[in-house]
Write an enzyme that holds these catalytic residues in place. Structure first.
Site, short mmCIF file in Angstrom:
data_model
loop_
_atom_site.label_atom_id
_atom_site.label_comp_id
_atom_site.label_asym_id
_atom_site.label_seq_id
_atom_site.Cartn_x
_atom_site.Cartn_y
_atom_site.Cartn_z
N ARG A 76 0.84 -1.19 0.00
CA ARG A 76 0.00 0.00 0.00
C ARG A 76 0.87 1.24 0.00
NH1 ARG A 76 -2.34 0.65 4.62
NH2 ARG A 76 -3.64 2.30 3.81
N LYS A 141 3.01 -7.51 12.33
CA LYS A 141 2.25 -7.64 11.08
C LYS A 141 2.47 -9.00 10.43
CE LYS A 141 1.51 -5.32 6.64
NZ LYS A 141 1.57 -4.03 5.94
N ARG A 272 0.17 5.41 13.76
CA ARG A 272 1.23 4.88 14.62
C ARG A 272 0.68 4.82 16.03
NH1 ARG A 272 5.63 6.89 17.27
NH2 ARG A 272 4.93 9.00 16.89
C1 BTN Z 1 0.69 -3.84 2.35
O1 BTN Z 1 0.73 -4.33 3.48
O2 BTN Z 1 1.19 -2.73 2.11
C2 BTN Z 1 0.05 -4.61 1.25
C3 BTN Z 1 0.90 -5.75 0.80
C4 BTN Z 1 0.24 -6.56 -0.30
C5 BTN Z 1 1.17 -7.62 -0.85
C6 BTN Z 1 0.45 -8.51 -1.82
S1 BTN Z 1 1.44 -9.92 -2.24
C7 BTN Z 1 0.33 -10.32 -3.53
C8 BTN Z 1 -0.08 -9.02 -4.19
N1 BTN Z 1 0.89 -8.64 -5.19
C9 BTN Z 1 1.54 -7.55 -4.87
O3 BTN Z 1 2.43 -7.01 -5.56
N2 BTN Z 1 1.10 -7.06 -3.71
C10 BTN Z 1 0.06 -7.89 -3.15
#
Ligand code: BTN
Length: 285
Positions: A76, A141, A272
Site C-alpha cells: 500500500r 504484522k 502509529r
Molecule cells: C501492504 O501491506 O502494504 C500490502 C501488501 C500486499 C502484498 C500482496 S502480495 C500479492 C499481491 N501482489 C503484490 O504485488 N502485492 C500484493
C-alpha cells in the site's frame, strides 16, 4: 486438501514441487463465480501488476493468481512488498496471491476492511486487524492487503477489483522492518502456504460477493471485535493524535481527539500507536 502441481515450474529437479489446491478451489468457487480459474506461477513481478495489466487489456475474467515468488511485490501507499529471497519464498516462506473479479457494489466504502476481516477470520481467531486492513498477531504484522480497481468498460457500473494478499508463512528474512513481522507458522505450527490458500481463498470470494450485496455495515461489529487499535492512543501521519474508537458503518476509523470525534476515511493516512516503537505505517509484511 486436494492438490495439484504448479503449472509453470522453474524449480530445480532436486526440490519437491509445491502442491497447490488449485482444482479444489476452482471447484469450490466456480458456481458462485462462473468462469473462475486458478493459476499458479513459480515467479512473476507482482500478481497485482499482472492482473491489472490484463484488466487494462480487456481481460476481466474472474481469476485467482498465485505466485510462488514475486520479484517486484507492491504494498500500500506505493511501498514495496519485500518477499523472501529466492529459494526461501519458493520453499514456502510466504503466500502471495491476487484475486481478480468484476464487482458492482452500490457503495465501495469498507471493501478493504471486509477483505482484511475475511482473511483474518479464515486463518485464526487470535489474529487482529489494524485499520484499514493489516493483519496483526501480537502487535506484529502477519499479512498485508493491496486492492486496486480497473474500468470494466464504458457501459458497465462494475469495476474489476484486484485483491492482493501477502501472508508471511515463515519468519521473513528481511531485517530492520519498521513493523516487526509475525508469521503464520507461529500461530498454526507446520502450516504450508497451500493450506493457508485453501483456508483463505474460497472464503474471500464469498466475502466479496456478500460485500457486493450488503456492503460493510453488517461487518462493522465483527471488525471492531478484532480491532487491534481500539482504545489505544494513535497518531496519524498528518500529526493528528487521538484515541482509536473502532470503525463506523462504512469503515471509517473513529478517532477521539482533543477537538472531538473525527472520522478518518483516507487510506493515505498512516497510523502509529503511541507509547510503542511499533509503527503501523510500514508497507512491509
Ligand atoms: C501492504 O501491506 O502494504 C500490502 C501488501 C500486499 C502484498 C500482496 S502480495 C500479492 C499481491 N501482489 C503484490 O504485488 N502485492 C500484493
Amino acid at each position: 486438501m486436494p492438490t495439484c502441481q504448479v503449472r509453470d515450474c522453474e524449480r530445480s529437479q532436486a526440490r519437491q514441487p509445491m502442491r497447490w489446491p488449485a482444482e479444489a478451489i476452482q471447484e469450490a468457487v466456480v458456481e458462485q463465480l462462473p468462469g473462475f480459474a486458478v493459476e499458479v506461477v513459480s515467479q512473476i513481478d507482482s500478481t497485482n501488476s499482472e492482473l491489472m495489466r490484463r484488466a487494462r487489456a480487456g481481460r476481466l475474467e474472474p481469476v485467482l493468481l498465485v505466485a510462488e515468488r514475486q520479484t517486484s511485490g507492491r504494498g500500500r501507499l506505493g511501498r514495496q512488498w519485500f518477499s523472501q529471497q529466492g529459494a526461501e519464498q519458493t520453499l514456502g516462506g510466504a503466500l502471495t496471491f491476487s484475486l481478480g473479479l468484476p464487482l458492482s457494489p452500490p457503495d465501495w466504502s469498507g471493501l478493504s476492511l471486509a477483505v482484511g476481516l475475511s482473511v483474518a477470520q479464515s486463518l485464526h481467531p487470535d489474529l487482529r486487524l489494524k485499520w484499514p486492513n493489516d493483519i496483526w498477531w501480537q502487535a506484529r504484522k502477519l499479512a498485508g492487503i493491496l486492492i486496486e480497481t480497473a474500468n470494466c468498460g464504458d457501459q458497465s457500473a462494475a469495476r474489476y477489483a484486484v485483491v492482493g494478499v501477502g501472508i508471511n508463512i515463515r519468519e521473513p528474512a528481511a531485517q530492520g522492518l519498521a513493523t516487526p513481522a509475525a508469521w503464520l507458522d507461529e500461530v498454526l505450527p507446520g502450516v504450508a502456504p497451500a493450506q493457508a490458500l485453501w483456508r483463505v481463498a474460497p472464503a474471500l470470494v464469498q466475502a466479496l460477493k456478500t460485500f457486493e450485496l450488503r456492503g460493510f455495515a453488517p461487518l462493522q461489529p465483527q471488525f471492531n471485535r478484532l480491532d487491534a487499535l481500539g482504545g489505544s492512543a494513535v497518531s496519524l501521519s498528518d500529526g493528528t493524535v487521538g484515541v482509536a474508537q473502532g470503525v463506523d458503518g462504512v469503515g471509517a476509523l473513529q478517532l477521539q481527539t482533543a477537538d472531538g470525534l473525527q472520522r478518518i476515511t483516507s487510506a493515505e493516512v498512516s497510523l502509529r500507536r503511541l507509547n510503542s516503537s511499533t509503527s503501523a505505517s510500514t508497507g512491509h509484511p
